[in-house]
Structures are given as structure tokens and as C-alpha cells.
Enzyme design. Structure first.
Site, short mmCIF file in Angstrom:
data_model
loop_
_atom_site.label_atom_id
_atom_site.label_comp_id
_atom_site.label_asym_id
_atom_site.label_seq_id
_atom_site.Cartn_x
_atom_site.Cartn_y
_atom_site.Cartn_z
N GLU A 143 0.79 -1.40 0.10
CA GLU A 143 0.00 0.09 -0.02
C GLU A 143 0.89 1.18 0.06
OE1 GLU A 143 -2.16 1.20 3.63
OE2 GLU A 143 -1.15 -0.24 4.65
N GLU A 240 -10.89 1.10 8.11
CA GLU A 240 -9.43 1.61 9.02
C GLU A 240 -9.78 3.00 9.63
OE1 GLU A 240 -4.85 0.25 8.60
OE2 GLU A 240 -5.60 1.71 7.08
#
Length: 260
Positions: A143, A240
């Protein structure tokens, strides 16, 4: 309709970690993710997953000393053996937890390491990890993280992530697209998701500013979540975010957006 996973490192922190699985299930989640499982024996977590019929969607490879500010070591040339040991540990946990996808935080580039050396080290480490995970049928993802929250994080844009993935050249290395981080770094969320949908295997969300739940910031989540559905994304979306109040109160956005 998007499949939402509770990120247990961010959500349900009102409870001890091992009790967050029950809380997630009680709130309607069918999948969970978190930063790391390594403080617990894998069977202890697996028992919670089985008890509450939860899918282990994702966790990270070991990322160095988190409490001391380390955020991954894949770009650190002097820590290759440590990285490889972490890959073996993560595989052991993934097999017990029946988790078929792991994320690699590549880390903050050390000041004494050149961009070229960090890039080469990252590519070589990801090749190694991809091969080891691939042999076990496990997907590896990387990521990009914003450099406001995490200065000097080595992968900080979609284009850089795609470049590294291409250089590694392994079918089981793909991209985790974090909406919050990429809103800060590059915006253009819907088009980026469309352009790179073939390589995006996991998505995470939070609003901006504040990294709180959808509906608290500038991101048009009703549009974006519909768009993600329309482009045919079938993976999980990890929640998240940091709840503004309690986790249970923060989940009202899910009903408002007709996701249940």
C-alpha cells in the site's frame, strides 16, 4: 454491494484485542483485519474467528519495532534477513488463521539510504515474499501511505506502488488502495480506482480530515462506494478509521449508506 471488514486495530478499542472479534460479529461484520497478530498465539485468534464465524481478511507482515516508530523494513538494505524471517512468521500465522492475503508495509526510507538502493531492496524483498507466499496460495499486497501522517514512507503514491509491482513481476503481488491516504496524496479517487481496478485487491477507508468514519469529512462516500460497486470490485473494504465517539455510534454510516 461492498463487503466491509472491521479493522480491529482501529475499531472496538473499547475492548481488549481478543474481545474485539465478538464485538465485530455482534455489530454485523463478517470479516476482520488488523495490523498484527504476533502478540498472540495463532490458535487463540483462530478460535475467536471460528467461534464468531469471521473471515480473517488481512494482516501485515512484521514491520520492525512499531512502538519505536518503525513502519516496515522492506526498504532497509541492512535488514533483509530480518525481513525474510518475518515472511516465515507471517506465513505460519496465515495458515492457522486461514488468511489468504497479507500486506507488506515497506517502511520509512532510512536517511543514509539512497532512493535507488531503497527501490532495489524493496523490489528484491517483495520478489522473495511473493514467491514464498505464492507457494502457500497467499496473495501479497503493498500500500501507499501519505507522508503527512508518516513522513518519508517509501511508497507514497499509486504510481510508485504500480511501478514497484510491475518491477517485481509476480502475479500474486497486487495493490492495496487506501482511500484516506490517497485522498491526501493525490485525490482523483474514482478515476484512480477505475484505472487500476485490475491490480487493486484490497481497499481501506476513512474520511479526511481526521481519519474518522465516512460522513465526517470531505470525501463523498455515497458516490464513491457506489462507484466501487459499479466498476466491479469484489474484494473486501477494510474500515480502518478512528471513531469520533464510540465504535458502535460510529457505525451509523453503514445503515445511512444502505450497506446492510
Amino acid at each position: 454491494m461492498p463487503k466491509l471488514a472491521a479493522n480491529l486495530s482501529m475499531l472496538f478499542t473499547e475492548y481488549k484485542f481478543i474481545d474485539r472479534f465478538e464485538a465485530a460479529s455482534r455489530s454485523g461484520f463478517q470479516g476482520v483485519e488488523y495490523l498484527f497478530p504476533y502478540d498472540f498465539e495463532p490458535k487463540e485468534i483462530a478460535d475467536k474467528l471460528n467461534e464468531y464465524s469471521l473471515t480473517q481478511v488481512l494482516f501485515n507482515l512484521p514491520a520492525g519495532d512499531w512502538d519505536k516508530g518503525e513502519r516496515g523494513i522492506a526498504c532497509h538494505p541492512e535488514r533483509i534477513e530480518e525481513f525474510r524471517e518475518g515472511v516465515s512468521q507471517a506465513i505460519r500465522y496465515a495458515k492457522v488463521l486461514n488468511c489468504n492475503q497479507l500486506n507488506c508495509l515497506v517502511g520509512i526510507k532510512p536517511e543514509n539510504v539512497t532512493e535507488e538502493d531503497a527501490f532495489k531492496t524493496t523490489v528484491n524483498n517483495l520478489k522473495y515474499a511473493s514467491e514464498k507466499l505464492g507457494a502457500e496460495g497467499i496473495q501479497l499486497i503493498v500500500e501507499a501511505i501519505n507522508t503527512q501522517d508518516m513522513p518519508n514512507f517509501f511508497i507514497n503514491s499509486t504510481q510508485k506502488a504500480i511501478r514497484i509491482i510491475s518491477e517485481v513481476g509476480k502475479d500474486n503481488l497486487q495493490y492495496q488502495y487506501d482511500i484516506y491516504h490517497m485522498q491526501i496524496m493525490e485525490g482523483n479517487l474514482a478515476r484512480t480506482l477505475t484505472d487500476h481496478k485490475a491490480v487493486i485487491k484490497h481497499i481501506q477507508l476513512a474520511d479526511n480530515p481526521g481519519r474518522n468514519e465516512p460522513g465526517t469529512g470531505e470525501i463523498n462516500y455515497p458516490f464513491l462506494l457506489k462507484h466501487i460497486d459499479e466498476i466491479g470490485y469484489e474484494g473486501w473494504i477494510g474500515c480502518e478509521y478512528v471513531p469520533k465517539t464510540t465504535t458502535e455510534e460510529s457505525l451509523s454510516w453503514i445503515k445511512e449508506y444502505n450497506l446492510v
